[in-house]
Design a protein around this motif. Structure first.
Motif, PDB file in Angstrom:
ATOM      1  N   GLY A  67       0.842  -1.358  -0.008  1.00  0.00           N
ATOM      2  CA  GLY A  67      -0.203   0.010  -0.001  1.00  0.00           C
ATOM      3  C   GLY A  67       0.911   1.363  -0.005  1.00  0.00           C
ATOM      4  O   GLY A  67       0.780   2.030  -0.986  1.00  0.00           O
ATOM      5  N   ASN A  68       1.342   1.675   1.217  1.00  0.00           N
ATOM      6  CA  ASN A  68       2.136   3.093   1.265  1.00  0.00           C
ATOM      7  C   ASN A  68       3.434   2.545   2.017  1.00  0.00           C
ATOM      8  O   ASN A  68       4.104   1.278   2.202  1.00  0.00           O
ATOM      9  N   ASP A  69       4.146   3.903   2.317  1.00  0.00           N
ATOM     10  CA  ASP A  69       5.617   3.556   2.972  1.00  0.00           C
ATOM     11  C   ASP A  69       5.577   2.683   4.095  1.00  0.00           C
ATOM     12  O   ASP A  69       6.523   1.743   4.128  1.00  0.00           O
ATOM     13  N   GLN A  74       6.861  -2.590   6.680  1.00  0.00           N
ATOM     14  CA  GLN A  74       6.587  -3.764   7.389  1.00  0.00           C
ATOM     15  C   GLN A  74       6.832  -5.111   6.873  1.00  0.00           C
ATOM     16  O   GLN A  74       7.256  -6.140   7.432  1.00  0.00           O
ATOM     17  N   VAL A  75       6.837  -5.089   5.585  1.00  0.00           N
ATOM     18  CA  VAL A  75       7.113  -6.232   4.746  1.00  0.00           C
ATOM     19  C   VAL A  75       8.610  -6.480   4.394  1.00  0.00           C
ATOM     20  O   VAL A  75       9.053  -7.567   4.229  1.00  0.00           O
ATOM     21  N   ASP A  94      10.485  -3.083  -5.883  1.00  0.00           N
ATOM     22  CA  ASP A  94       9.193  -2.305  -5.264  1.00  0.00           C
ATOM     23  C   ASP A  94       8.541  -1.719  -5.948  1.00  0.00           C
ATOM     24  O   ASP A  94       8.749  -0.620  -6.495  1.00  0.00           O
ATOM     25  N   HIS A  95       7.177  -2.318  -6.453  1.00  0.00           N
ATOM     26  CA  HIS A  95       6.326  -1.686  -7.419  1.00  0.00           C
ATOM     27  C   HIS A  95       5.282  -0.702  -6.704  1.00  0.00           C
ATOM     28  O   HIS A  95       4.326  -0.012  -7.363  1.00  0.00           O
ATOM     29  N   THR A  96       5.252  -0.659  -5.264  1.00  0.00           N
ATOM     30  CA  THR A  96       4.411   0.055  -4.599  1.00  0.00           C
ATOM     31  C   THR A  96       4.744   1.642  -4.939  1.00  0.00           C
ATOM     32  O   THR A  96       5.848   2.099  -5.258  1.00  0.00           O
ATOM     33  N   THR A  97       3.681   2.135  -4.739  1.00  0.00           N
ATOM     34  CA  THR A  97       3.792   3.928  -5.205  1.00  0.00           C
ATOM     35  C   THR A  97       4.251   4.351  -3.451  1.00  0.00           C
ATOM     36  O   THR A  97       3.322   4.342  -2.796  1.00  0.00           O
ATOM     37  N   ALA A  98       5.528   5.027  -3.489  1.00  0.00           N
ATOM     38  CA  ALA A  98       5.671   5.228  -2.015  1.00  0.00           C
ATOM     39  C   ALA A  98       6.460   6.592  -2.287  1.00  0.00           C
ATOM     40  O   ALA A  98       6.813   7.151  -3.446  1.00  0.00           O
ATOM     41  N   SER A  99       7.215   6.932  -1.180  1.00  0.00           N
ATOM     42  CA  SER A  99       8.129   8.286  -1.463  1.00  0.00           C
ATOM     43  C   SER A  99       9.553   8.116  -1.875  1.00  0.00           C
ATOM     44  O   SER A  99      10.038   6.724  -1.695  1.00  0.00           O
ATOM     45  N   ALA A 100      10.242   8.921  -2.543  1.00  0.00           N
ATOM     46  CA  ALA A 100      11.388   8.633  -2.946  1.00  0.00           C
ATOM     47  C   ALA A 100      12.466   8.503  -1.862  1.00  0.00           C
ATOM     48  O   ALA A 100      13.371   7.860  -1.877  1.00  0.00           O
ATOM     49  N   GLU A 101      12.060   9.079  -0.759  1.00  0.00           N
ATOM     50  CA  GLU A 101      12.895   8.960   0.555  1.00  0.00           C
ATOM     51  C   GLU A 101      12.894   7.292   0.845  1.00  0.00           C
ATOM     52  O   GLU A 101      14.148   6.876   1.368  1.00  0.00           O
ATOM     53  N   LEU A 102      11.772   6.930   1.007  1.00  0.00           N
ATOM     54  CA  LEU A 102      11.729   5.351   1.311  1.00  0.00           C
ATOM     55  C   LEU A 102      12.664   4.595   0.160  1.00  0.00           C
ATOM     56  O   LEU A 102      13.345   3.650   0.609  1.00  0.00           O
ATOM     57  N   TRP A 237      -6.105   6.116  -2.457  1.00  0.00           N
ATOM     58  CA  TRP A 237      -5.037   5.892  -3.047  1.00  0.00           C
ATOM     59  C   TRP A 237      -4.368   6.891  -3.704  1.00  0.00           C
ATOM     60  O   TRP A 237      -3.139   7.339  -3.718  1.00  0.00           O
ATOM     61  N   MET A 238      -5.255   7.739  -4.451  1.00  0.00           N
ATOM     62  CA  MET A 238      -4.905   9.063  -5.262  1.00  0.00           C
ATOM     63  C   MET A 238      -4.224  10.185  -4.248  1.00  0.00           C
ATOM     64  O   MET A 238      -3.337  10.776  -4.415  1.00  0.00           O
ATOM     65  N   ARG A 239      -5.052  10.184  -2.998  1.00  0.00           N
ATOM     66  CA  ARG A 239      -4.707  11.256  -2.126  1.00  0.00           C
ATOM     67  C   ARG A 239      -3.493  10.814  -1.396  1.00  0.00           C
ATOM     68  O   ARG A 239      -2.582  11.719  -1.046  1.00  0.00           O
ATOM     69  N   LYS A 240      -3.325   9.655  -1.294  1.00  0.00           N
ATOM     70  CA  LYS A 240      -2.046   9.097  -0.781  1.00  0.00           C
ATOM     71  C   LYS A 240      -0.615   9.565  -1.582  1.00  0.00           C
ATOM     72  O   LYS A 240       0.320   9.877  -1.348  1.00  0.00           O
ATOM     73  N   ASP A 241      -1.024   9.461  -3.044  1.00  0.00           N
ATOM     74  CA  ASP A 241       0.122   9.494  -4.044  1.00  0.00           C
ATOM     75  C   ASP A 241       0.236  11.202  -3.994  1.00  0.00           C
ATOM     76  O   ASP A 241       1.246  11.586  -4.181  1.00  0.00           O
ATOM     77  N   LEU A 242      -0.912  11.890  -3.820  1.00  0.00           N
ATOM     78  CA  LEU A 242      -0.645  13.345  -4.064  1.00  0.00           C
ATOM     79  C   LEU A 242       0.136  13.817  -2.710  1.00  0.00           C
ATOM     80  O   LEU A 242       0.703  14.812  -2.899  1.00  0.00           O
TER      81      LEU A 242
END
Ligand code: NAP
Length: 288
Positions: A67-69, A74-75, A94-102, A237-242
Motif C-alpha cells: 500500500g504505502n511507505d 512492514q514487509v 518495489d512496485h508500491t507507489t511510495a516516497s522517494a525517501e523510502l 490511493w490518489m490522495r496518498k500519492d498526491l
C-alpha cells in the motif's frame, strides 16, 4: 529457471504475479491475508509462503506491491521481512507507489547487505495489470535494471530507468500530478457536454482524435457520463500519492496550485463516501 517472489496480491499484485508464472518463472507469493495467497497458488499453480522472508528465500528477484511507505517497511524489515530472506546478490524490486525517501532508504539497506534495489512504481491501473500492459518507472543502477527489465516484461509493455534510486517514484509523482489535472478537466468538459445535450459517444469519438485525447478520456468517459465510480483506482490511493508529491514538491520548491485544488475536491469525494471510488468520480461533485 529464474526464481522470483511476489509480496502483496492486491488488485495489482495478484495479476502481475500470475503473469510471471505464465512467462515461465518459478514464482512463490506472500500475502498478509493467507487465503488470497492460497487462492492465487491454486489458480496459477505457483507456491505460497506465510512470511515475506520465507517467500524471498532463494529468490533471484523479489517483487513487492503493497500500500504505502509504512506497509513497505512492514514487509521489508524485521525477522520475517524480505531483507531477512534475501540471498547475497539478490534483487528487490518495489512496485508500491511510495516516497522517494523510502526508495533511497531501502536502496541503502540493500547495498549494505550485498543486495540490489529498484524502486519501480507502475501506471496503467487494474486493466493494465490484468492485461500485462503496465508502464514501469524505475530508479536504481543500470546493471540491476538490465537484469529485471526482461522479467518485468511479463506484465509491462514499457519500462524505463529514470535515474538513480528514488527517480522511479519521482516520475510516478509527475504522472499523478498529470492525472489530477486531466481528470478535473474531463469532469468539467463532460458535465458541460451532458448539460448541453451532446452525445457522449460522438463527442469522444471526435475529440479523442484531436489535441484533447487521453487515456482517461477514452477509458473513463462512459462511466463518467453514467455516474458510475465503483471500480478502478481508489480516491484514497490518489490522495496518498498526491500527499507524497506535495512533500517532494516542497523540497524542490515546485508550485502545484491546480493539483492542490483537485486534492481538495478529492477530499470532498471522500466526505461523500467515495474513498474506494475510481479517481474519475471527481465529476460527481459537478453533477448535483
Ligand atoms: P490493494 O488492492 O489494496 O492491495 C494491497 C496489497 O498490499 C494487499 O495484498 C494487502 O494485503 C497488502 N498489504 C497492505 N498493507 C500491508 C502490510 N502492512 N503488510 C503486508 N501486506 C500489506 O492495492 P493495489 O490497488 O493493488 O495497489 C498496490 C500499490 O500499487 C499501491 O501503492 C497503489 O498506490 C499502487 N497502484 C495501484 C493502482 C491501481 O489501479 N489499483 C495503479 C497504480 C499503482 P491484504 O490482502 O492482506 O490486505
Amino acid at each position: 529457471m529464474t526464481k522470483v517472489a511476489f509480496i502483496g496480491l492486491g488488485v495489482m499484485g495478484y495479476p502481475m504475479a500470475g503473469h510471471l508464472v505464465k512467462a515461465g518463472f518459478d514464482v512463490c507469493v506472500y500475502n498478509r491475508t493467507t487465503a488470497k495467497a492460497e487462492q492465487w497458488a491454486n489458480e496459477f499453480s505457483g507456491t505460497f509462503a506465510t512470511t515475506p522472508k520465507q517467500a524471498s528465500d532463494n529468490a533471484d528477484i523479489v517483487f513487492a506491491c503493497v500500500g504505502n511507505d509504512d506497509d513497505v517497511r512492514q514487509v521489508s524489515f524485521g525477522e520475517d521481512g524480505i531483507f531477512a530472506g534475501l540471498e547475497t546478490g539478490a534483487i528487490y524490486v518495489d512496485h508500491t507507489t511510495a516516497s522517494a525517501e523510502l526508495a533511497r532508504e531501502l536502496n541503502d539497506f540493500a547495498v549494505k547487505q550485498g543486495n540490489h534495489f529498484i524502486d519501480a512504481p507502475v501506471s496503467g491501473g487494474q486493466a493494465g495489470a490484468e492485461n500485462g500492459l503496465l508502464t514501469v518507472m524505475c530508479g536504481g543502477d543500470e546493471t540491476t535494471f538490465a537484469k529485471v527489465q526482461p522479467v518485468m516484461a511479463a506484465y509491462a509493455k514499457f519500462s524505463q530507468l529514470m535515474g538513480a534510486s528514488g527517480y522511479g517514484q519521482i516520475a510516478k509523482m509527475a504522472n499523478q500530478i498529470c492525472i489530477a489535472g486531466v481528470v478535473q478537466g474531463l469532469s468539467e468538459a463532460f458535465n458541460f457536454a451532458q448539460r448541453s445535450g451532446l452525445d457522449a459517444d460522438k463527442l469522444v469519438e471526435t475529440i479523442s482524435k484531436g489535441a484533447a485525447g487521453s487515456w482517461q478520456m477514452e477509458n473513463r468517459y462512459k462511466t463518467m457520463f453514467a455516474g458510475e465510480y465503483d471500480f478502478g483506482f481508489a480516491v484514497d490511493w490518489m490522495r496518498k500519492d498526491l500527499a507524497i508529491a506535495f512533500a517532494e514538491a516542497q523540497k524542490v520548491d515546485a508550485k502545484l496550485p491546480m493539483t492542490e485544488m483537485v486534492d481538495g475536491f478529492y477530499e470532498q469525494v471522500q466526505q461523500n463516501g467515495g474513498n474506494r471510488w475510481d479517481t474519475s468520480s471527481l465529476i460527481s461533485l459537478l453533477k448535483d
